[in-house]
Design an enzyme around this catalytic site. Structure first.
Site, PDB file in Angstrom:
ATOM      1  N   CYS A  69       0.836  -1.205   0.000  1.00 34.35           N
ATOM      2  CA  CYS A  69       0.000   0.000   0.000  1.00 34.35           C
ATOM      3  C   CYS A  69       0.873   1.258   0.000  1.00 34.35           C
ATOM      4  CB  CYS A  69      -0.941  -0.015   1.211  1.00 34.35           C
ATOM      5  SG  CYS A  69      -2.036   1.415   1.274  1.00 34.35           S
ATOM      6  N   CYS A  73      -0.503   4.159   2.052  1.00 31.77           N
ATOM      7  CA  CYS A  73      -0.366   3.956   3.501  1.00 31.77           C
ATOM      8  C   CYS A  73       1.082   4.164   3.957  1.00 31.77           C
ATOM      9  CB  CYS A  73      -0.761   2.533   3.890  1.00 31.77           C
ATOM     10  SG  CYS A  73      -2.306   1.983   3.176  1.00 31.77           S
ATOM     11  N   ASP A  74       2.026   3.619   3.203  1.00 31.09           N
ATOM     12  CA  ASP A  74       3.394   3.515   3.716  1.00 31.09           C
ATOM     13  C   ASP A  74       4.431   4.349   2.970  1.00 31.09           C
ATOM     14  OD1 ASP A  74       2.512   1.740   5.670  1.00 31.09           O
ATOM     15  OD2 ASP A  74       2.754  -0.001   4.362  1.00 31.09           O
TER      16      ASP A  74
HETATM   17  C1  LIG Z   1       0.254  -3.776   5.079  1.00 31.06           C
HETATM   18  C2  LIG Z   1      -0.909  -2.826   5.029  1.00 31.06           C
HETATM   19  C3  LIG Z   1      -0.782  -1.582   5.608  1.00 31.06           C
HETATM   20  C4  LIG Z   1      -1.841  -0.699   5.573  1.00 31.06           C
HETATM   21  N1  LIG Z   1      -1.695   0.520   6.170  1.00 31.06           N
HETATM   22  C5  LIG Z   1      -2.726   1.387   6.159  1.00 31.06           C
HETATM   23  C6  LIG Z   1      -2.589   2.661   6.763  1.00 31.06           C
HETATM   24  O1  LIG Z   1      -1.532   3.008   7.298  1.00 31.06           O
HETATM   25  N2  LIG Z   1      -3.665   3.482   6.725  1.00 31.06           N
HETATM   26  C7  LIG Z   1      -4.843   3.145   6.101  1.00 31.06           C
HETATM   27  O2  LIG Z   1      -5.781   3.935   6.112  1.00 31.06           O
HETATM   28  N3  LIG Z   1      -4.983   1.948   5.511  1.00 31.06           N
HETATM   29  C8  LIG Z   1      -3.967   1.055   5.517  1.00 31.06           C
HETATM   30  N4  LIG Z   1      -4.099  -0.142   4.895  1.00 31.06           N
HETATM   31  C9  LIG Z   1      -5.370  -0.453   4.215  1.00 31.06           C
HETATM   32  C10 LIG Z   1      -6.407  -0.856   5.281  1.00 31.06           C
HETATM   33  O3  LIG Z   1      -5.848  -1.868   6.070  1.00 31.06           O
HETATM   34  C11 LIG Z   1      -7.673  -1.345   4.614  1.00 31.06           C
HETATM   35  O4  LIG Z   1      -8.171  -0.359   3.747  1.00 31.06           O
HETATM   36  C12 LIG Z   1      -8.734  -1.651   5.682  1.00 31.06           C
HETATM   37  O5  LIG Z   1      -8.242  -2.573   6.621  1.00 31.06           O
HETATM   38  C13 LIG Z   1      -9.998  -2.216   5.043  1.00 31.06           C
HETATM   39  O6  LIG Z   1     -10.886  -2.498   6.075  1.00 31.06           O
HETATM   40  P1  LIG Z   1     -12.072  -3.517   5.910  1.00 31.06           P
HETATM   41  O7  LIG Z   1     -12.793  -3.490   7.202  1.00 31.06           O
HETATM   42  O8  LIG Z   1     -12.818  -3.241   4.674  1.00 31.06           O
HETATM   43  O9  LIG Z   1     -11.414  -4.942   5.659  1.00 31.06           O
HETATM   44  P2  LIG Z   1     -10.189  -5.735   6.312  1.00 31.06           P
HETATM   45  O10 LIG Z   1      -9.352  -4.926   7.195  1.00 31.06           O
HETATM   46  O11 LIG Z   1      -9.562  -6.418   5.146  1.00 31.06           O
HETATM   47  O12 LIG Z   1     -10.925  -6.836   7.190  1.00 31.06           O
HETATM   48  C14 LIG Z   1     -11.647  -7.861   6.599  1.00 31.06           C
HETATM   49  C15 LIG Z   1     -12.174  -8.750   7.702  1.00 31.06           C
HETATM   50  O13 LIG Z   1     -13.082  -9.708   7.145  1.00 31.06           O
HETATM   51  C16 LIG Z   1     -12.823 -10.960   7.738  1.00 31.06           C
HETATM   52  N5  LIG Z   1     -13.365 -11.990   6.842  1.00 31.06           N
HETATM   53  C17 LIG Z   1     -13.027 -12.265   5.564  1.00 31.06           C
HETATM   54  N6  LIG Z   1     -13.773 -13.290   5.092  1.00 31.06           N
HETATM   55  C18 LIG Z   1     -14.604 -13.651   6.106  1.00 31.06           C
HETATM   56  C19 LIG Z   1     -15.607 -14.656   6.260  1.00 31.06           C
HETATM   57  N7  LIG Z   1     -15.921 -15.498   5.258  1.00 31.06           N
HETATM   58  N8  LIG Z   1     -16.254 -14.775   7.456  1.00 31.06           N
HETATM   59  C20 LIG Z   1     -15.958 -13.915   8.472  1.00 31.06           C
HETATM   60  N9  LIG Z   1     -15.032 -12.939   8.379  1.00 31.06           N
HETATM   61  C21 LIG Z   1     -14.359 -12.829   7.221  1.00 31.06           C
HETATM   62  C22 LIG Z   1     -11.324 -10.999   7.949  1.00 31.06           C
HETATM   63  O14 LIG Z   1     -10.965 -11.971   8.920  1.00 31.06           O
HETATM   64  C23 LIG Z   1     -11.113  -9.559   8.439  1.00 31.06           C
HETATM   65  O15 LIG Z   1     -11.355  -9.486   9.826  1.00 31.06           O
HETATM   66  C24 LIG Z   1      -3.056  -1.062   4.920  1.00 31.06           C
HETATM   67  C25 LIG Z   1      -3.179  -2.314   4.343  1.00 31.06           C
HETATM   68  C26 LIG Z   1      -2.121  -3.201   4.398  1.00 31.06           C
HETATM   69  C27 LIG Z   1      -2.276  -4.567   3.781  1.00 31.06           C
END
Ligand SMILES: Cc1cc2nc3c(=O)[nH]c(=O)nc-3n(C[C@H](O)[C@H](O)[C@H](O)COP(=O)(O)OP(=O)(O)OC[C@H]3O[C@@H](n4cnc5c(N)ncnc54)[C@H](O)[C@@H]3O)c2cc1C
Length: 330
Positions: A141, A144-145
């Protein structure tokens, strides 16, 4: 009601920033949300050390700590958080119908509304050095980084629109960006290609792949290989960005929900409503453009408000549904 079936007002699938924000709002609206965390409790941010851009944390915050804070906040208002994976769903197509979700292939939950926040998973190259150095200079990302590599030399791999966009984003912050494209052309749109080619500090390398990311604890360099000539070259870098795509976690919904050609859930404009009444989607699972914690949290809030309004306006069926037939057209 069968002993093995539990009925809830609001089921939240996924425990990232979208899921927890939906949970905070749903719990405060007295919807008594039940959340299943999936395999990655806390979501993608648990794989990063420092989150510097989430509003409210003046000094930045450790990713796993931020997610524990969000969990506590959601639980404070009565969200029940359970470890478990939703392995199958059967949605009702009728407004007011009851939706069903199977947990870990064993227990069924019935829900009056469902919020899907299952996120998207970044694709990696699969090299051992890449996995070892995740969090040590390897990132999926740039937005992000990228800031952590201000004024430094970095590399990015990928040839699509996202890679091109992230390369130009990095070029604004970093001293030099080496961009590796596997083929002899970029998949990115002509406009994006043009931007990359015209950015002075992007060193664009076609037919080039990663041979090894160098460094033990942190990224120190990159060994590239030209896939036409076999010639190898080492460069010094401190950051390595992977931009070869994301896979939305939507496999179990594919027979029910409208999705785009890459599997992202399609929501109705300016809402989190899917094509199924009472089923809402928030976070990265429906957003391939921004993919940030704050945007995920924002749409999590929207999903809870949409679900709350839906439940207030609709008469919910009292009878337990038989498994639904899948929609003929999605
Ligand atoms: C290395 C890294 C660094 C990042 N740093 C930043 C940052 O500094 N700032 C920023 O704003 N964003 C950052 N991001 C992006 C940010 O993490 C994502 O945009 C954000 O986490 C998305 O949130 P979400 O809730 O949509 O999904 P996610 O965080 O992807 O969570 C998805 C959830 O769904 C669950 N899940 C999936 N399938 C199922 C299922 N079948 N049943 C039950 N649960 C399920 C998973 O276990 C997880 O808990 C970063 C991403 C990465 C990979």
């Amino acid at each position: 009601m069968s002993e093995n079936i539990e009925r809830v007002k609001c089921l939240i699938i996924g425990s990232g920033p979208a899921g927890y924000t939906a949970a905070i709002y749903a719990a405060r609206a007295d919807m008594k949300p039940l959340m299943y965390t999936g395999m990655e409790p806390g979501g993608q941010l648990t794989t990063t050390t420092e989150v510097d851009n989430f509003p409210g944390y003046a000094d930045g915050i450790d990713g796993p700590q931020m997610m524990m804070d969000l969990q506590k906040q959601a639980e404070r208002f009565g969200t029940e958080v359970r470890i478990g994976m939703i392995t199958e769903v059967e949605f009702s197509r009728k407004a007011g119908g009851i939706h069903r979700a199977c947990v870990d292939n064993s227990k069924w939950i019935e829900a009056e509304s469902v919020i899907i926040s299952t996120g998207a998973t970044a694709k990696y190259l699969g090299l051992p050095s890449e996995q070892r150095l995740r969090g040590g200079g390897v990132s999926a990302c740039a937005v992000c980084d990228g800031f952590f590599f201000k004024g430094q030399d970095v590399a990015i791999v990928g040839g699509g629109d996202t890679a091109a966009e992230e390369a130009t984003y990095l070029a604004n912050i970093c001293r030099k960006v080496t961009m590796l494209v596997r083929k002899d052309y970029m998949k990115a749109s002509k406009a994006m290609q043009h931007r990359v080619e015209n950015t002075a500090n992007i060193d664009l390398r076609y037919n080039t792949e990663v041979d090894e990311i160098l460094g033990e604890q942190v990224v120190e360099g990159l060994r590239m290989i030209n896939n036409k000539t076999g010639e190898k070259e080492e460069i010094a870098i401190t950051g390595f960005f992977v931009a070869i795509g994301h896979k939305p976690n939507t496999e179990i919904f594919k027979d029910w929900l409208d999705m785009d050609d890459t599997g992202y859930v399609i929501t109705q404009p300016k809402t989190t409503k899917t094509n199924i009444p009472g089923v809402f989607a928030s976070g990265d699972v429906q957003d391939k453009v921004y993919r940030q914690a704050i945007t995920a949290a924002g749409t999590g809030c929207m999903a809870a408000l949409d679900a709350e309004r839906y439940l207030a306006e609709i008469d919910i069926e009292e009878d337990i549904q038989k498994p639904q037939t899948k929609p003929e057209t999605v």
